[in-house]
Design a protein around this motif. Sequence first.
Motif, PDB file in Angstrom:
ATOM      1  N   LEU A 139       0.816  -1.224   0.000  1.00 22.40           N
ATOM      2  CA  LEU A 139       0.000   0.000   0.000  1.00 22.40           C
ATOM      3  C   LEU A 139       0.842   1.263   0.000  1.00 22.40           C
ATOM      4  CD1 LEU A 139      -2.847  -0.913   2.502  1.00 22.40           C
ATOM      5  CD2 LEU A 139      -2.700  -1.306   0.039  1.00 22.40           C
TER       6      LEU A 139
ATOM      7  N   ALA B 215      -4.522   6.509   1.219  1.00 26.39           N
ATOM      8  CA  ALA B 215      -5.190   5.567   0.317  1.00 26.39           C
ATOM      9  C   ALA B 215      -4.678   5.665  -1.125  1.00 26.39           C
ATOM     10  CB  ALA B 215      -6.699   5.797   0.356  1.00 26.39           C
TER      11      ALA B 215
ATOM     12  N   ILE C 272      -1.438   3.538  -3.109  1.00 30.22           N
ATOM     13  CA  ILE C 272      -1.474   2.223  -3.754  1.00 30.22           C
ATOM     14  C   ILE C 272      -1.148   2.416  -5.239  1.00 30.22           C
ATOM     15  CG2 ILE C 272      -3.944   2.332  -4.370  1.00 30.22           C
ATOM     16  CD1 ILE C 272      -4.132  -0.650  -3.541  1.00 30.22           C
TER      17      ILE C 272
ATOM     18  N   LEU D 240      -4.494  -1.367  -7.138  1.00 34.68           N
ATOM     19  CA  LEU D 240      -5.904  -1.004  -6.977  1.00 34.68           C
ATOM     20  C   LEU D 240      -6.785  -1.868  -7.880  1.00 34.68           C
ATOM     21  CD1 LEU D 240      -7.900   0.916  -5.599  1.00 34.68           C
ATOM     22  CD2 LEU D 240      -7.515   2.565  -7.434  1.00 34.68           C
TER      23      LEU D 240
ATOM     24  N   VAL E 188      -7.077  -5.248  -6.206  1.00 32.81           N
ATOM     25  CA  VAL E 188      -7.947  -5.209  -5.022  1.00 32.81           C
ATOM     26  C   VAL E 188      -9.414  -5.224  -5.432  1.00 32.81           C
ATOM     27  CG1 VAL E 188      -8.719  -3.735  -3.110  1.00 32.81           C
ATOM     28  CG2 VAL E 188      -6.279  -4.085  -3.512  1.00 32.81           C
ATOM     29  N   ARG E 189      -9.726  -4.424  -6.441  1.00 34.92           N
ATOM     30  CA  ARG E 189     -11.146  -4.301  -6.856  1.00 34.92           C
ATOM     31  C   ARG E 189     -11.670  -5.583  -7.479  1.00 34.92           C
ATOM     32  NH1 ARG E 189     -11.116   2.109  -8.605  1.00 34.92           N
ATOM     33  NH2 ARG E 189     -11.235   2.840  -6.446  1.00 34.92           N
TER      34      ARG E 189
ATOM     35  N   TYR F 251     -12.080   4.391  -0.421  1.00 33.91           N
ATOM     36  CA  TYR F 251     -11.311   4.655  -1.639  1.00 33.91           C
ATOM     37  C   TYR F 251     -11.214   3.415  -2.535  1.00 33.91           C
ATOM     38  CZ  TYR F 251      -7.963   6.705  -4.758  1.00 33.91           C
ATOM     39  OH  TYR F 251      -7.365   7.190  -5.880  1.00 33.91           O
ATOM     40  N   TYR F 252     -10.988   2.266  -1.928  1.00 35.12           N
ATOM     41  CA  TYR F 252     -10.843   1.049  -2.731  1.00 35.12           C
ATOM     42  C   TYR F 252     -12.200   0.511  -3.197  1.00 35.12           C
ATOM     43  CZ  TYR F 252      -6.220   0.873  -0.404  1.00 35.12           C
ATOM     44  OH  TYR F 252      -4.983   1.153   0.098  1.00 35.12           O
TER      45      TYR F 252
ATOM     46  N   LYS G 229     -14.082  -1.418  -1.359  1.00 34.21           N
ATOM     47  CA  LYS G 229     -14.100  -2.820  -0.910  1.00 34.21           C
ATOM     48  C   LYS G 229     -14.147  -2.856   0.611  1.00 34.21           C
ATOM     49  CE  LYS G 229     -13.657  -5.711  -4.362  1.00 34.21           C
ATOM     50  NZ  LYS G 229     -14.451  -6.942  -4.505  1.00 34.21           N
TER      51      LYS G 229
END
Lengths: 288, 288
Positions: A7, A12, A15, A20, A23-24, A48-49, A51
Amino acid sequence: MLYLVGLGLGDATDITVKGLQAVRRCCRVYLEVYTSVLTVGKEALEEYYGKELILADRDLVEQGADEILKDADVTDVAFLVVGDPFGATTHSDLVLRAVHAGIPYRVIHNASVMNAVGCCGLQLYNFGETVSLVFWTETWRPESFYDKICKNRTAGLHTLCLLDIKVKEQSIENMMRGKKIYEPPRFMTVNQAADQLIQIIQRRREEGEELGMTEDTVCVGVARLGADDQLIRAATLSQLMSCDLGAPLHSLVVTGRLHPLEVDMLRVNAEPNALQHLQEVDASTCCS
Amino acid sequence: MLYLVGLGLGDATDITVKGLQAVRRCCRVYLEVYTSVLTVGKEALEEYYGKELILADRDLVEQGADEILKDADVTDVAFLVVGDPFGATTHSDLVLRAVHAGIPYRVIHNASVMNAVGCCGLQLYNFGETVSLVFWTETWRPESFYDKICKNRTAGLHTLCLLDIKVKEQSIENMMRGKKIYEPPRFMTVNQAADQLIQIIQRRREEGEELGMTEDTVCVGVARLGADDQLIRAATLSQLMSCDLGAPLHSLVVTGRLHPLEVDMLRVNAEPNALQHLQEVDASTCCS
């Protein structure tokens, strides 16, 4: 696929785009919370992510790895680590468990304190072995890091000192009573680190030992590296004992032999009253 | 504002979100092209970032810094560096020029080979001083890196060897004729690095010197670190001499004392015929 995603060091948005995207794509996303912290909390990252994050403390990573890896052979799982995923030993262990379970893994790197510390102006290839400082207790006051720092200095090398983080620690009392009550998190400050070092120096001086560093050794205090409000202070060790660098995380660098370009860079971030000392460094210990 | 933005190690998507936002805000964007390369070229980056990139070779950065910094006090300029911005000395120089010109600067960190190499399974805090291997010429065959590796090994530490990159070099002939004709870029391979080390070992053995490493020392070849087709090979030094790791960039790690967890991680990426040697390492040189 198991994604180990770094990260970075600030908030945030530190990343990587690749991280990113990964992660999504994942159906479960774990956030490792015991080796480091960002300047923003879980909620800011979740927003922000886009998730939900599952907090992964030391117990979960070291004893509940099966839970993290569950179904990662047929679906995507992300394990988020502040900085770079391979800063801490326990993550090698997670990777090995994945490999042995036939789960493919992928590492998405990011900045770590181990390289970002270069922004203080000291050259990365002039650093020796990295050391860790732990909170001393009444009965446990390890000094081995001091000897490593001196060994680095003898070789002309700087030393990055990683400062202790205590998250979700139990008091001995609560532990003995079997109560899962945790102490507030503690993060060692540059002041505390400087204090430990000075105590060691003083004790060894009293014992007549030849000193590899003193209270006047030029050091660099680094706070919130990579964040918007990052603070870097070049000063003597004793100056750093009373220098307030604010909120965590802090790191400390003990300099070795300084190159003139490094001195110039340190001056950019030097305490006004440390400038004189850096001028002395200039004249005495610099190699050309 | 001068933004020094690390691009990380793989392709266009390895930039951080924060870095990408900064790049898109800048009116001029320079791409430093002489200390490292990504697996994608200028055009791919321009398309992804949505910005035209100005190539910055060593001449421009070292002698044309004023051009880079022009108007950076009133507008935003980005200086993009593969890896992290503070890997190479010359970028400290650019920062100092900015500071002296009253131009504020901001560093946006990213992964560097200095920390990402941890993904080979060796613990970052067990690395000693980093060394650089340069292409030998007929008249210049420096060996100081070998002595540093041995010093690290004596202390039980691993050594990251950064391998030479020659970009925009002139032949001596063209230089003497004043012709600005450049040789094709050259990137030292793990094979070439292993070959240099073995030549040094052989020469010193003939001279009866006690050896700090041999052809059988366990090393790790790392190619295209952080890219989709990254390759990591744990093998003996002599095995790495004939191990084709493909396109650049390559790095080499010479191991020091190996922890059992590190041996397990090396096995994941070991050449089948190196497994036996790692078993021997297990039995002989591991610390517990």
